[in-house]
Write a protein that holds these residues in place. Structure first.
Motif, PDB file in Angstrom:
ATOM      1  N   ASN A 144     -17.552 -26.068 -19.644  1.00 40.99           N
ATOM      2  CA  ASN A 144     -18.301 -25.790 -20.876  1.00 40.99           C
ATOM      3  C   ASN A 144     -19.729 -26.333 -20.829  1.00 40.99           C
ATOM      4  OD1 ASN A 144     -15.995 -24.599 -22.109  1.00 40.99           O
ATOM      5  ND2 ASN A 144     -15.217 -26.647 -22.611  1.00 40.99           N
ATOM      6  N   ASP A 145     -20.237 -26.585 -19.646  1.00 42.25           N
ATOM      7  CA  ASP A 145     -21.580 -27.160 -19.535  1.00 42.25           C
ATOM      8  C   ASP A 145     -22.687 -26.137 -19.777  1.00 42.25           C
ATOM      9  OD1 ASP A 145     -20.331 -29.481 -18.965  1.00 42.25           O
ATOM     10  OD2 ASP A 145     -20.941 -29.616 -16.865  1.00 42.25           O
ATOM     11  N   TRP A 146     -22.363 -24.836 -19.637  1.00 42.18           N
ATOM     12  CA  TRP A 146     -23.384 -23.799 -19.777  1.00 42.18           C
ATOM     13  C   TRP A 146     -22.951 -22.757 -20.793  1.00 42.18           C
ATOM     14  CZ3 TRP A 146     -27.882 -24.666 -17.248  1.00 42.18           C
ATOM     15  CH2 TRP A 146     -27.847 -25.583 -16.199  1.00 42.18           C
ATOM     16  N   LEU A 147     -23.938 -22.228 -21.499  1.00 37.93           N
ATOM     17  CA  LEU A 147     -23.702 -21.169 -22.476  1.00 37.93           C
ATOM     18  C   LEU A 147     -24.576 -19.968 -22.142  1.00 37.93           C
ATOM     19  CD1 LEU A 147     -23.710 -23.167 -25.855  1.00 37.93           C
ATOM     20  CD2 LEU A 147     -21.721 -22.183 -24.699  1.00 37.93           C
ATOM     21  N   GLU A 148     -24.031 -18.777 -22.387  1.00 40.71           N
ATOM     22  CA  GLU A 148     -24.813 -17.556 -22.205  1.00 40.71           C
ATOM     23  C   GLU A 148     -25.566 -17.239 -23.492  1.00 40.71           C
ATOM     24  OE1 GLU A 148     -22.273 -14.428 -21.008  1.00 40.71           O
ATOM     25  OE2 GLU A 148     -21.963 -15.200 -18.967  1.00 40.71           O
ATOM     26  N   ARG A 149     -26.856 -17.014 -23.367  1.00 39.76           N
ATOM     27  CA  ARG A 149     -27.679 -16.713 -24.539  1.00 39.76           C
ATOM     28  C   ARG A 149     -28.492 -15.455 -24.255  1.00 39.76           C
ATOM     29  NH1 ARG A 149     -30.820 -21.580 -27.147  1.00 39.76           N
ATOM     30  NH2 ARG A 149     -28.632 -22.038 -27.618  1.00 39.76           N
ATOM     31  N   GLU A 150     -28.449 -14.530 -25.199  1.00 45.26           N
ATOM     32  CA  GLU A 150     -29.160 -13.257 -25.048  1.00 45.26           C
ATOM     33  C   GLU A 150     -30.556 -13.374 -25.632  1.00 45.26           C
ATOM     34  OE1 GLU A 150     -28.566  -8.504 -26.180  1.00 45.26           O
ATOM     35  OE2 GLU A 150     -27.015 -10.008 -26.644  1.00 45.26           O
ATOM     36  N   ASN A 151     -31.540 -13.011 -24.856  1.00 44.75           N
ATOM     37  CA  ASN A 151     -32.922 -13.052 -25.310  1.00 44.75           C
ATOM     38  C   ASN A 151     -33.261 -11.821 -26.155  1.00 44.75           C
ATOM     39  OD1 ASN A 151     -33.182 -15.412 -23.820  1.00 44.75           O
ATOM     40  ND2 ASN A 151     -33.839 -14.300 -21.975  1.00 44.75           N
ATOM     41  N   LYS A 152     -34.479 -11.790 -26.667  1.00 48.38           N
ATOM     42  CA  LYS A 152     -34.906 -10.667 -27.502  1.00 48.38           C
ATOM     43  C   LYS A 152     -34.959  -9.365 -26.711  1.00 48.38           C
ATOM     44  CE  LYS A 152     -37.660 -13.499 -30.672  1.00 48.38           C
ATOM     45  NZ  LYS A 152     -39.020 -13.745 -31.230  1.00 48.38           N
ATOM     46  N   ASP A 153     -35.246  -9.475 -25.435  1.00 46.16           N
ATOM     47  CA  ASP A 153     -35.324  -8.265 -24.621  1.00 46.16           C
ATOM     48  C   ASP A 153     -33.963  -7.823 -24.096  1.00 46.16           C
ATOM     49  OD1 ASP A 153     -34.891 -10.350 -22.953  1.00 46.16           O
ATOM     50  OD2 ASP A 153     -36.557  -9.932 -21.594  1.00 46.16           O
ATOM     51  N   SER A 185     -22.581 -33.969 -24.583  1.00 43.53           N
ATOM     52  CA  SER A 185     -22.593 -35.175 -25.417  1.00 43.53           C
ATOM     53  C   SER A 185     -21.179 -35.604 -25.777  1.00 43.53           C
ATOM     54  CB  SER A 185     -23.411 -34.930 -26.688  1.00 43.53           C
ATOM     55  OG  SER A 185     -24.752 -34.623 -26.377  1.00 43.53           O
ATOM     56  N   ARG A 186     -20.335 -34.609 -26.065  1.00 44.30           N
ATOM     57  CA  ARG A 186     -18.946 -34.926 -26.399  1.00 44.30           C
ATOM     58  C   ARG A 186     -18.225 -35.548 -25.208  1.00 44.30           C
ATOM     59  NH1 ARG A 186     -15.506 -36.904 -29.815  1.00 44.30           N
ATOM     60  NH2 ARG A 186     -13.377 -36.114 -29.555  1.00 44.30           N
ATOM     61  N   ALA A 187     -18.467 -35.035 -24.015  1.00 42.82           N
ATOM     62  CA  ALA A 187     -17.847 -35.604 -22.815  1.00 42.82           C
ATOM     63  C   ALA A 187     -18.315 -37.037 -22.596  1.00 42.82           C
ATOM     64  CB  ALA A 187     -18.176 -34.736 -21.604  1.00 42.82           C
ATOM     65  N   ILE A 209     -12.758 -35.851 -16.772  1.00 39.64           N
ATOM     66  CA  ILE A 209     -13.739 -35.412 -17.775  1.00 39.64           C
ATOM     67  C   ILE A 209     -15.104 -35.194 -17.124  1.00 39.64           C
ATOM     68  CG2 ILE A 209     -14.971 -36.090 -19.869  1.00 39.64           C
ATOM     69  CD1 ILE A 209     -12.468 -37.680 -20.664  1.00 39.64           C
ATOM     70  N   ALA A 210     -15.494 -36.108 -16.231  1.00 41.67           N
ATOM     71  CA  ALA A 210     -16.797 -35.991 -15.574  1.00 41.67           C
ATOM     72  C   ALA A 210     -16.867 -34.771 -14.663  1.00 41.67           C
ATOM     73  CB  ALA A 210     -17.093 -37.262 -14.780  1.00 41.67           C
ATOM     74  N   ASP A 211     -15.751 -34.426 -14.028  1.00 42.55           N
ATOM     75  CA  ASP A 211     -15.740 -33.298 -13.086  1.00 42.55           C
ATOM     76  C   ASP A 211     -15.555 -31.945 -13.782  1.00 42.55           C
ATOM     77  OD1 ASP A 211     -16.063 -35.065 -11.028  1.00 42.55           O
ATOM     78  OD2 ASP A 211     -13.925 -35.188 -10.525  1.00 42.55           O
ATOM     79  N   ASP A 212     -15.174 -31.953 -15.045  1.00 38.21           N
ATOM     80  CA  ASP A 212     -14.933 -30.703 -15.763  1.00 38.21           C
ATOM     81  C   ASP A 212     -16.264 -30.133 -16.250  1.00 38.21           C
ATOM     82  OD1 ASP A 212     -13.966 -28.580 -17.165  1.00 38.21           O
ATOM     83  OD2 ASP A 212     -12.872 -29.744 -18.655  1.00 38.21           O
ATOM     84  N   SER A 213     -16.716 -29.073 -15.617  1.00 34.70           N
ATOM     85  CA  SER A 213     -18.005 -28.462 -15.969  1.00 34.70           C
ATOM     86  C   SER A 213     -17.836 -27.070 -16.576  1.00 34.70           C
ATOM     87  CB  SER A 213     -18.895 -28.374 -14.720  1.00 34.70           C
ATOM     88  OG  SER A 213     -18.250 -27.595 -13.705  1.00 34.70           O
ATOM     89  N   LEU A 273     -28.628 -18.464 -18.948  1.00 34.85           N
ATOM     90  CA  LEU A 273     -27.736 -19.612 -19.107  1.00 34.85           C
ATOM     91  C   LEU A 273     -28.540 -20.805 -19.625  1.00 34.85           C
ATOM     92  CD1 LEU A 273     -25.582 -19.416 -15.845  1.00 34.85           C
ATOM     93  CD2 LEU A 273     -24.926 -18.716 -18.155  1.00 34.85           C
ATOM     94  N   VAL A 274     -27.998 -21.445 -20.654  1.00 36.86           N
ATOM     95  CA  VAL A 274     -28.630 -22.639 -21.225  1.00 36.86           C
ATOM     96  C   VAL A 274     -27.613 -23.772 -21.217  1.00 36.86           C
ATOM     97  CG1 VAL A 274     -30.237 -21.351 -22.669  1.00 36.86           C
ATOM     98  CG2 VAL A 274     -27.987 -21.955 -23.562  1.00 36.86           C
ATOM     99  N   VAL A 275     -28.106 -24.996 -21.183  1.00 26.90           N
ATOM    100  CA  VAL A 275     -27.234 -26.170 -21.147  1.00 26.90           C
ATOM    101  C   VAL A 275     -26.554 -26.345 -22.499  1.00 26.90           C
ATOM    102  CG1 VAL A 275     -27.148 -28.670 -20.831  1.00 26.90           C
ATOM    103  CG2 VAL A 275     -28.683 -27.279 -19.435  1.00 26.90           C
ATOM    104  N   ASN A 276     -25.239 -26.574 -22.473  1.00 28.03           N
ATOM    105  CA  ASN A 276     -24.474 -26.817 -23.687  1.00 28.03           C
ATOM    106  C   ASN A 276     -24.546 -28.313 -24.006  1.00 28.03           C
ATOM    107  OD1 ASN A 276     -22.703 -26.896 -25.811  1.00 28.03           O
ATOM    108  ND2 ASN A 276     -21.016 -25.900 -24.750  1.00 28.03           N
TER     109      ASN A 276
END
Length: 202
Positions: free
Chosen positions: A118-127, A140-142, A112-116, A132-135
């Motif tokens: 889903n640690d990052w999410l792609e987020r589109e800005n206004k432009d 927290s679930r991990a 679980i600790a080594d599984d990364s 990439l932002v931290v999930n």
């Protein structure tokens, strides 16, 4: 002058227009037994070494008693608990099975600790740019999954994974046990605190 009663037309039973339709009777369907009743049929109630070995085998693989009782040819949870109180050999096997299960949880914590993934999410800005932002939710679930396994490991194998509390005395020395009589003797010997019985004459 009396009026003649007009005769009513006779009811027809054919398939003609206006004939009453026959409603077919619904066939009686047998009621399905509840899930609890279906599972309770055929459950073993007599203890055997083979059943005890099978139960401990499932425990070593991480199954709970509730999951084991849902398996085919397995006793109910209450029966297993009763057997644990009646058969010491089964109880010893059960404890050792939980110790093995705690070792599997140790591997799961590392996975679980080594599984990364889903640690990052792609987020589109206004432009339109993608960053990439931290999930936080996934992290927290991990953490909850790891903490739950650590807690269970401490309970299942306290000698191996329980929290070790070091008890020491003053300046890291051994613990000194003193009785009330010993404390009073030290006070009198130091000449402070309680008066010496020999000098007061009491």
């Amino acid at each position: 002058m009396t009026k003649k009663a007009t005769p009513k037309p006779a009811k027809t039973r054919g398939k003609g227009r206006g004939a009453p339709k026959k409603v077919p009777k619904k066939a009686a369907t047998a009621k399905k037994p509840s899930q609890a009743t279906a599972r309770s049929r055929g459950r073993p109630t007599s203890y055997s070494d083979a059943l005890a070995k099978a139960i401990c085998g499932w425990v070593r693989q991480g199954y709970t008693l509730r999951q084991i009782e849902s398996l085919a040819n397995m006793p109910s949870k209450s029966t297993i608990i009763r057997w644990l109180g009646e058969h010491e050999d089964f109880q010893d096997q059960y404890v050792r099975a939980h110790e093995v299960q705690s070792l599997l949880m140790l591997d799961e914590i590392a996975e679980i600790a080594d599984d990364s993934r889903n640690d990052w999410l792609e987020r589109e800005n206004k432009d339109g740019a993608v960053t990439l932002v931290v999930n936080e939710e996934a992290i927290s679930r991990a953490k909850v999954r790891i903490d739950a396994r650590k807690y269970l490991m401490e309970k299942k194998a306290p000698k191996r994974f329980g929290r070790q509390v070091a008890v020491t005395g003053k300046d890291g020395g051994p613990v000194r046990l003193t009785t009330v009589a010993g404390v009073l003797e030290e006070i009198n010997g130091a000449g402070t605190g309680l008066p010496d019985h020999a000098t007061t004459g009491d």
